[in-house]
Design an enzyme around this catalytic site. Structure first.
Site, mmCIF file in Angstrom:
data_model
loop_
_atom_site.group_PDB
_atom_site.id
_atom_site.type_symbol
_atom_site.label_atom_id
_atom_site.label_comp_id
_atom_site.label_asym_id
_atom_site.label_seq_id
_atom_site.Cartn_x
_atom_site.Cartn_y
_atom_site.Cartn_z
ATOM 1 N N GLY A 15 12.944 -16.784 54.906
ATOM 2 C CA GLY A 15 12.025 -15.356 56.015
ATOM 3 C C GLY A 15 10.797 -15.363 54.779
ATOM 4 O O GLY A 15 10.197 -15.559 54.575
ATOM 5 N N VAL A 27 -4.319 -19.816 47.449
ATOM 6 C CA VAL A 27 -3.847 -20.996 46.792
ATOM 7 C C VAL A 27 -5.682 -22.077 47.612
ATOM 8 O O VAL A 27 -5.687 -23.512 47.234
ATOM 9 C CB VAL A 27 -2.684 -21.715 47.198
ATOM 10 N N ARG A 76 13.792 -22.459 58.037
ATOM 11 C CA ARG A 76 14.991 -22.877 57.599
ATOM 12 C C ARG A 76 15.382 -24.397 57.952
ATOM 13 O O ARG A 76 15.639 -24.783 59.116
ATOM 14 C CB ARG A 76 16.039 -22.132 57.418
ATOM 15 N N GLY A 106 11.877 -17.254 48.519
ATOM 16 C CA GLY A 106 12.553 -16.534 48.142
ATOM 17 C C GLY A 106 13.477 -18.248 47.676
ATOM 18 O O GLY A 106 13.050 -18.908 47.387
ATOM 19 N N ASP A 107 14.913 -17.098 46.767
ATOM 20 C CA ASP A 107 15.262 -18.792 46.068
ATOM 21 C C ASP A 107 15.835 -19.693 46.701
ATOM 22 O O ASP A 107 16.087 -20.742 46.047
ATOM 23 C CB ASP A 107 16.342 -18.121 45.067
ATOM 24 N N THR A 130 9.473 -12.444 48.780
ATOM 25 C CA THR A 130 10.522 -11.887 50.328
ATOM 26 C C THR A 130 10.142 -10.408 49.780
ATOM 27 O O THR A 130 10.450 -9.849 48.772
ATOM 28 C CB THR A 130 12.232 -12.565 49.788
ATOM 29 N N ASP A 132 13.043 -8.496 49.632
ATOM 30 C CA ASP A 132 14.021 -8.017 49.142
ATOM 31 C C ASP A 132 13.668 -7.360 47.365
ATOM 32 O O ASP A 132 14.593 -6.982 46.494
ATOM 33 C CB ASP A 132 14.945 -8.941 49.195
ATOM 34 N N ASP A 134 14.408 -9.366 45.023
ATOM 35 C CA ASP A 134 15.821 -9.875 44.506
ATOM 36 C C ASP A 134 15.133 -11.189 43.303
ATOM 37 O O ASP A 134 16.302 -12.383 43.623
ATOM 38 C CB ASP A 134 17.069 -9.874 45.046
ATOM 39 N N GLY A 175 18.114 -5.015 52.380
ATOM 40 C CA GLY A 175 18.599 -5.286 51.353
ATOM 41 C C GLY A 175 20.550 -5.888 50.958
ATOM 42 O O GLY A 175 21.026 -5.096 50.762
ATOM 43 N N ARG A 176 20.895 -7.282 51.671
ATOM 44 C CA ARG A 176 21.659 -7.680 51.479
ATOM 45 C C ARG A 176 22.743 -7.931 50.427
ATOM 46 O O ARG A 176 23.674 -7.439 50.185
ATOM 47 C CB ARG A 176 21.883 -8.771 52.677
ATOM 48 N N LYS A 218 20.849 23.315 53.524
ATOM 49 C CA LYS A 218 20.205 22.244 53.922
ATOM 50 C C LYS A 218 20.964 21.744 55.303
ATOM 51 O O LYS A 218 22.088 21.816 55.136
ATOM 52 C CB LYS A 218 19.989 20.404 52.987
ATOM 53 N N HIS A 258 14.286 -5.895 61.866
ATOM 54 C CA HIS A 258 13.029 -6.450 60.711
ATOM 55 C C HIS A 258 11.395 -6.367 60.665
ATOM 56 O O HIS A 258 10.687 -6.369 60.860
ATOM 57 C CB HIS A 258 13.025 -7.787 62.043
ATOM 58 N N GLN A 260 11.117 -4.161 58.884
ATOM 59 C CA GLN A 260 10.513 -3.949 57.396
ATOM 60 C C GLN A 260 10.147 -5.129 57.395
ATOM 61 O O GLN A 260 9.338 -5.434 56.090
ATOM 62 C CB GLN A 260 11.822 -4.027 56.922
HETATM 63 P P1 ATP Z 1 15.186 -15.592 52.155
HETATM 64 O O1 ATP Z 1 14.876 -15.312 50.804
HETATM 65 O O2 ATP Z 1 14.533 -14.852 52.928
HETATM 66 O O3 ATP Z 1 16.291 -16.557 52.589
HETATM 67 P P2 ATP Z 1 15.025 -18.132 51.112
HETATM 68 O O4 ATP Z 1 13.241 -19.256 50.364
HETATM 69 O O5 ATP Z 1 15.771 -17.994 50.057
HETATM 70 O O6 ATP Z 1 14.395 -17.093 51.456
HETATM 71 P P3 ATP Z 1 16.791 -20.012 52.245
HETATM 72 O O7 ATP Z 1 16.839 -20.385 53.815
HETATM 73 O O8 ATP Z 1 18.402 -20.297 51.219
HETATM 74 O O9 ATP Z 1 15.641 -19.090 52.474
HETATM 75 O O10 ATP Z 1 16.677 -21.408 51.417
HETATM 76 C C1 ATP Z 1 15.036 -22.180 52.804
HETATM 77 C C2 ATP Z 1 14.990 -23.356 53.486
HETATM 78 O O11 ATP Z 1 15.478 -24.383 51.600
HETATM 79 C C3 ATP Z 1 16.044 -23.905 53.037
HETATM 80 O O12 ATP Z 1 16.185 -24.120 54.952
HETATM 81 C C4 ATP Z 1 15.903 -25.262 53.121
HETATM 82 O O13 ATP Z 1 14.881 -26.129 53.648
HETATM 83 C C5 ATP Z 1 15.927 -25.099 52.025
HETATM 84 N N1 ATP Z 1 17.280 -25.042 50.757
HETATM 85 C C6 ATP Z 1 18.267 -24.385 50.604
HETATM 86 N N2 ATP Z 1 18.514 -25.183 49.317
HETATM 87 C C7 ATP Z 1 18.713 -26.116 49.207
HETATM 88 C C8 ATP Z 1 19.541 -27.022 48.595
HETATM 89 N N3 ATP Z 1 20.580 -26.640 47.524
HETATM 90 N N4 ATP Z 1 18.061 -28.171 48.532
HETATM 91 C C9 ATP Z 1 17.426 -28.846 49.511
HETATM 92 N N5 ATP Z 1 16.858 -27.437 50.169
HETATM 93 C C10 ATP Z 1 17.234 -26.288 50.172
#
Ligand code: ATP
Length: 328
Positions: A15, A27, A76, A106-107, A130, A132, A134, A175-176, A218, A258, A260
């Protein structure tokens, strides 16, 4: 001896969040400062698989420090989750002479970077982007501060109409899995109650609190609800529940969605992005790999990607108490 780094690739993935552009700029310019080349990779890992690359110099990132979203686009990529997809990505990077990668995301994006590093020994560095907030290993992720300010501004506006019509508003914020946005904006905007994924305050307590505030004079109230609040009801179900039990209330729902994630990054996010970008590139040049750069105690610090992915961020429980006191 340190591995020779001549070219760094940068991408945004998952995201989007405000501050990603400022991080790309940082960078690119840090690479230029250290006389190494930089290429932008479009559409995250999908662009890596398709070889969608562009050489970037300090002038290709003019006038983006203040822009929301990401000029490199984000995506993604299911294909990157397969060994074949990652092989194509690796071949493209080698062909383009890229020696290391900065991943802003993100993660999930960090998990992809870690898998890629394990498979090919390719140097990777993560920057947390991100709204969130998190991600373990940083007090702030890029975009979080901007999102807080956006949400507070909107709730202030909702309050105007809530007061004018003696209404109760349920405001759903993002914030899921994490209640940082709800908790902080709830306090910042003076919400009556805050419902978050980390704590089950219960429906009874919600009604109690609303009754108390009505009795105390209130005539309008705001309840901030995180998408993944632990009560497990949608904002619309919460509205129905309160209307059934407190028919005297005129209840409305506002789902912020969105908006946000958009908008010009706050000064805090721009400075953070600039600091993290410098640290990411300079850490790669020092031979480091497989870390996330983050902010800890207001200092830029490295956390192993594995910990950043697996570690859990905690909400500050004291904020719940502060919120309770503020809604007296
Ligand atoms: P957000 O916090 O917005 O969800 P995010 O980085 O966590 O961001 P994800 O959709 O979970 O978003 O991951 C982004 C991309 O990272 C995925 O579309 C995929 O290409 C790659 N990715 C995630 N997990 C894996 C994995 N286990 N192996 C290889 N690639 C991965």
């Amino acid at each position: 001896m340190l591995p020779k780094i001549n070219k760094i690739g940068v991408l945004t993935s998952g995201g989007d969040s405000p501050g990603m552009n400022a991080a790309i700029r940082s960078v690119v310019r840090t690479c230029a400062f250290h006389s190494i080349e930089c290429i932008g990779i479009y559409r995250g890992y999908q662009g890596m698989i398709e070889g969608d690359f562009k050489e970037m110099g300090p002038r290709s990132v003019n006038n983006i420090v203040n822009k929301g979203g990401t000029i490199l686009k984000s995506a993604r990529s299911k294909e990157f989750m397969t060994a074949e997809g990652r092989k194509k990505a690796f071949d493209n990077l080698k062909k383009a002479g890229v020696d290391a990668l900065v991943v802003i995301g993100g993660d999930g994006s960090f998990t992809g970077a870690e898998v890629f590093n394990k498979e090919y020994g390719f140097p990777v560095m993560g920057i947390p982007g991100t709204i969130d907030n998190d991600i373990f290993g940083t007090s702030h992720t890029l975009g979080y501060d901007t999102a807080l300010n956006t949400v507070v501004e909107v709730i202030d506006k909702i309050r105007d109409t809530a007061i004018s019509h003696n209404r109760l508003f349920f405001v759903e914020v993002m914030g899921r899995d994490a209640g940082h946005i709800a908790l902080n904006t709830g306090i910042g905007a003076g919400a009556e109650e805050i419902l978050i994924p980390e704590e089950d305050l219960g429906l009874e307590r919600l009604l109690e609190s609303l009754k108390k505030s009505k009795e105390s004079g209130k005539s309008s109230s705001i309840v901030v609800v995180a998408e993944g609040d632990k009560i497990g009801k949608t904002v619309f179900e919460l509205k129905d529940y309160v209307e059934e039990n407190m028919p005297e209330y005129d209840v409305r729902v506002s789902v912020l969605g969105h908006m946000q994630r958009g908008g010009s990054p706050s000064c805090f996010d721009r400075v953070l992005a600039s600091r993290l970008g410098v640290k990411a590139v300079e850490s790669i040049l020092e031979g480091k790999s497989n870390f996330m750069v983050g902010l800890l105690n207001d200092k830029v610090a490295l956390t192993p990607l594995e910990q950043a992915i697996k570690g859990h961020t905690e909400i500050d429980k004291e904020l719940l108490r502060v919120s309770d006191i503020m809604s007296t």
